[in-house]
Scaffold this motif. Sequence first.
Motif, PDB file in Angstrom:
ATOM      1  N   ALA A  13       2.511  16.805  10.663  1.00 59.67           N
ATOM      2  CA  ALA A  13       3.251  17.523   9.626  1.00 59.67           C
ATOM      3  C   ALA A  13       4.392  18.295  10.250  1.00 59.67           C
ATOM      4  N   ALA A  14       5.376  18.614   9.418  1.00 58.59           N
ATOM      5  CA  ALA A  14       6.482  19.483   9.819  1.00 58.59           C
ATOM      6  C   ALA A  14       6.846  20.346   8.629  1.00 58.59           C
ATOM      7  N   SER A  15       7.054  21.636   8.877  1.00 55.32           N
ATOM      8  CA  SER A  15       7.381  22.587   7.814  1.00 55.32           C
ATOM      9  C   SER A  15       8.630  23.346   8.229  1.00 55.32           C
ATOM     10  N   GLY A  16       9.580  23.469   7.316  1.00 62.59           N
ATOM     11  CA  GLY A  16      10.813  24.148   7.676  1.00 62.59           C
ATOM     12  C   GLY A  16      11.340  25.025   6.569  1.00 62.59           C
ATOM     13  N   ILE A  17      12.139  26.018   6.941  1.00 58.87           N
ATOM     14  CA  ILE A  17      12.784  26.878   5.959  1.00 58.87           C
ATOM     15  C   ILE A  17      14.126  27.338   6.499  1.00 58.87           C
ATOM     16  N   GLY A  18      15.083  27.466   5.589  1.00 64.60           N
ATOM     17  CA  GLY A  18      16.411  27.929   5.959  1.00 64.60           C
ATOM     18  C   GLY A  18      17.313  27.916   4.749  1.00 64.60           C
ATOM     19  N   PRO A  19      18.513  28.448   4.883  1.00 63.35           N
ATOM     20  CA  PRO A  19      19.447  28.462   3.751  1.00 63.35           C
ATOM     21  C   PRO A  19      19.997  27.066   3.471  1.00 63.35           C
ATOM     22  N   GLY A  20      20.166  26.763   2.210  1.00 60.91           N
ATOM     23  CA  GLY A  20      20.762  25.484   1.820  1.00 60.91           C
ATOM     24  C   GLY A  20      20.035  24.290   2.393  1.00 60.91           C
ATOM     25  N   PRO A  68       0.818  -1.222   0.000  1.00 59.55           N
ATOM     26  CA  PRO A  68       0.000   0.000   0.000  1.00 59.55           C
ATOM     27  C   PRO A  68       0.849   1.268   0.000  1.00 59.55           C
ATOM     28  N   VAL A  69       0.239   2.361  -0.410  1.00 61.70           N
ATOM     29  CA  VAL A  69       0.880   3.664  -0.250  1.00 61.70           C
ATOM     30  C   VAL A  69       1.015   3.941   1.243  1.00 61.70           C
ATOM     31  N   SER A  70       2.219   4.215   1.708  1.00 59.69           N
ATOM     32  CA  SER A  70       2.415   4.364   3.155  1.00 59.69           C
ATOM     33  C   SER A  70       3.258   5.561   3.549  1.00 59.69           C
ATOM     34  N   SER A  71       3.963   6.179   2.633  1.00 58.85           N
ATOM     35  CA  SER A  71       4.872   7.263   3.003  1.00 58.85           C
ATOM     36  C   SER A  71       4.120   8.571   3.210  1.00 58.85           C
ATOM     37  N   ALA A  72       4.716   9.448   4.002  1.00 56.01           N
ATOM     38  CA  ALA A  72       4.136  10.766   4.238  1.00 56.01           C
ATOM     39  C   ALA A  72       4.381  11.657   3.025  1.00 56.01           C
ATOM     40  N   PRO A  73       3.435  12.526   2.692  1.00 63.57           N
ATOM     41  CA  PRO A  73       3.679  13.486   1.612  1.00 63.57           C
ATOM     42  C   PRO A  73       4.900  14.342   1.932  1.00 63.57           C
ATOM     43  N   TRP A  74       5.610  14.740   0.891  1.00 63.05           N
ATOM     44  CA  TRP A  74       6.802  15.576   1.070  1.00 63.05           C
ATOM     45  C   TRP A  74       6.901  16.532  -0.103  1.00 63.05           C
ATOM     46  N   PHE A  75       7.106  17.800   0.199  1.00 65.47           N
ATOM     47  CA  PHE A  75       7.212  18.840  -0.829  1.00 65.47           C
ATOM     48  C   PHE A  75       8.460  19.670  -0.552  1.00 65.47           C
ATOM     49  N   TRP A  76       8.996  20.271  -1.573  1.00 65.96           N
ATOM     50  CA  TRP A  76      10.143  21.144  -1.387  1.00 65.96           C
ATOM     51  C   TRP A  76      10.151  22.226  -2.453  1.00 65.96           C
ATOM     52  N   VAL A 111      17.452  22.685   6.975  1.00 67.97           N
ATOM     53  CA  VAL A 111      16.321  21.991   7.599  1.00 67.97           C
ATOM     54  C   VAL A 111      16.145  20.563   7.089  1.00 67.97           C
ATOM     55  N   ALA A 112      16.946  20.156   6.122  1.00 66.05           N
ATOM     56  CA  ALA A 112      16.707  18.884   5.436  1.00 66.05           C
ATOM     57  C   ALA A 112      16.751  17.685   6.388  1.00 66.05           C
ATOM     58  N   ARG A 113      17.765  17.629   7.243  1.00 67.71           N
ATOM     59  CA  ARG A 113      17.916  16.461   8.118  1.00 67.71           C
ATOM     60  C   ARG A 113      16.748  16.356   9.100  1.00 67.71           C
ATOM     61  N   ASP A 114      16.387  17.479   9.731  1.00 65.73           N
ATOM     62  CA  ASP A 114      15.317  17.436  10.719  1.00 65.73           C
ATOM     63  C   ASP A 114      13.957  17.175  10.077  1.00 65.73           C
ATOM     64  N   ILE A 115      13.743  17.674   8.882  1.00 63.10           N
ATOM     65  CA  ILE A 115      12.483  17.380   8.192  1.00 63.10           C
ATOM     66  C   ILE A 115      12.408  15.896   7.860  1.00 63.10           C
ATOM     67  N   ARG A 116      13.529  15.299   7.482  1.00 63.16           N
ATOM     68  CA  ARG A 116      13.541  13.864   7.197  1.00 63.16           C
ATOM     69  C   ARG A 116      13.228  13.065   8.457  1.00 63.16           C
ATOM     70  N   LEU A 117      13.810  13.456   9.591  1.00 58.98           N
ATOM     71  CA  LEU A 117      13.515  12.772  10.847  1.00 58.98           C
ATOM     72  C   LEU A 117      12.054  12.968  11.243  1.00 58.98           C
ATOM     73  N   ALA A 118      11.541  14.187  11.041  1.00 60.08           N
ATOM     74  CA  ALA A 118      10.139  14.446  11.338  1.00 60.08           C
ATOM     75  C   ALA A 118       9.227  13.598  10.456  1.00 60.08           C
ATOM     76  N   GLU A 119       9.615  13.434   9.224  1.00 54.30           N
ATOM     77  CA  GLU A 119       8.840  12.586   8.301  1.00 54.30           C
ATOM     78  C   GLU A 119       8.741  11.157   8.835  1.00 54.30           C
ATOM     79  N   MET A 120       9.829  10.661   9.387  1.00 53.34           N
ATOM     80  CA  MET A 120       9.840   9.309   9.949  1.00 53.34           C
ATOM     81  C   MET A 120       8.977   9.234  11.213  1.00 53.34           C
ATOM     82  N   LEU A 121       8.996  10.303  12.007  1.00 53.12           N
ATOM     83  CA  LEU A 121       8.138  10.350  13.199  1.00 53.12           C
ATOM     84  C   LEU A 121       6.659  10.361  12.799  1.00 53.12           C
ATOM     85  N   ILE A 122       6.339  11.104  11.748  1.00 57.98           N
ATOM     86  CA  ILE A 122       4.964  11.151  11.253  1.00 57.98           C
ATOM     87  C   ILE A 122       4.518   9.766  10.816  1.00 57.98           C
TER      88      ILE A 122
END
Length: 410
Positions: free
Chosen positions: A365-372, A314-322, A375-386
């Motif tokens: 959900a988790a939403s982040g913004i920053g240079p370069g 089944p579809v199981s992953s959390a939505p992710w946008f960038w 936020v990528a690592r923490d958003i990925r971890l948040a995605e796994m928590l979701i």
Amino acid sequence: MSGMVIIGGGECGGRAALALREAGYEGSVTLVGAEPHLPYERPPLSKEVLVAETAPDPRWIGTGLGYEEAGIRCITGLAAAAIDRAAKTVTLADGATLAYDRLLLATGAAPRRLAAADMAGPRIAYLRSYADALALRDHLAAGTDLAIIGAGFIGLELAASARRRGVKVTVIEAQPRILMRGVPEPIAAVVAQRHRDEGVDLRTACRIAGFAGRPDGVTILLEGGERIDAGLVVVGIGALPVTGLAEAAGLAVDNGVVVDRLLATSDPDIFAAGDCCSFPLALHGGRRVRLESWRSAQEQGALAAHNMLGTADPVSSAPWFWSDQYELSLQVAGLADGSERTVRRDLDDQAFILFHLDAGGRLVAASGIGPGNAVARDIRLAEMLIARGARPSEMELASLDVRLKALLAA
């Protein structure tokens, strides 16, 4: 000879074709695409393709040799015209037919048209294909005027790219703020200020009364009487799923081709994936959603391929946008709409993450913004928590002393 047929030569279709071979399928695989190119990635169209010193080739998904070596037949520059479910055949625009055992619809989405603008002449443009991006490049010269209708991801990425080339940019948005769909207000405010700092004339809550074509451009008439002149107007007001084939074939359609948790349509021998389909999202209570997302197209293409072979995942992953704009990277995991509480974690003076919790305290959900990649690592971890249905405390989410990786381990 029957086999697997994929309609749609984009990210989703290309990934699905390759995934069939990677899964060990030895029957025939045919990929049908209306564009003259092999599958390529679309995110660079609003960024690298527009700002590179010379126009780069598309970022290919596989290569021609790779498809050939895998025994995948690629039909390019030719659209599919009809599906005969009883005969299990696809008719192409030139009248040829393809027989299938299983069929995948990966037809994607098309820009939502603005009829009033389309009547204003040839200086109205949309951005969806590599050809569209190349045509835009020709207009993005320093000192020229560009107007963008719509302040979503595409419109704002295009604005950032145009400013890098010295173009004067006006963005017109009917909603009270930019990025109304899926991006929290505090993050949208950072993006809006960055555009204004760059010199973009960003207009929100702005209504258009009409358009008038000129030999050298377009005049946009605003309610209230103001006029905005531009050499080119790009319309970026969203996209609609391409469902004509599915509807004509009698498949269920509701904001996209309706599929189940395995990406199967109302016909068990036909699957749909990517931007063109709506599916039940288990992480959000089985709510039916349609995602216009680069990663979703990738993942669903591969998932559909495996399920066409009987895997039943089944579809199981959390939505992710960038989205990347200037030096800023914006990332969103999960769906924040409907959340009850928001917790902010400041990573430094330029980057932060918003964690969105439902009424029961579950992270949705988790939403982040920053240079370069700030936020990528923490958003990925948040995605796994979701994905795990985690219920961390607000204190834990807000404190930099508590590592998200530790919450995941717990």
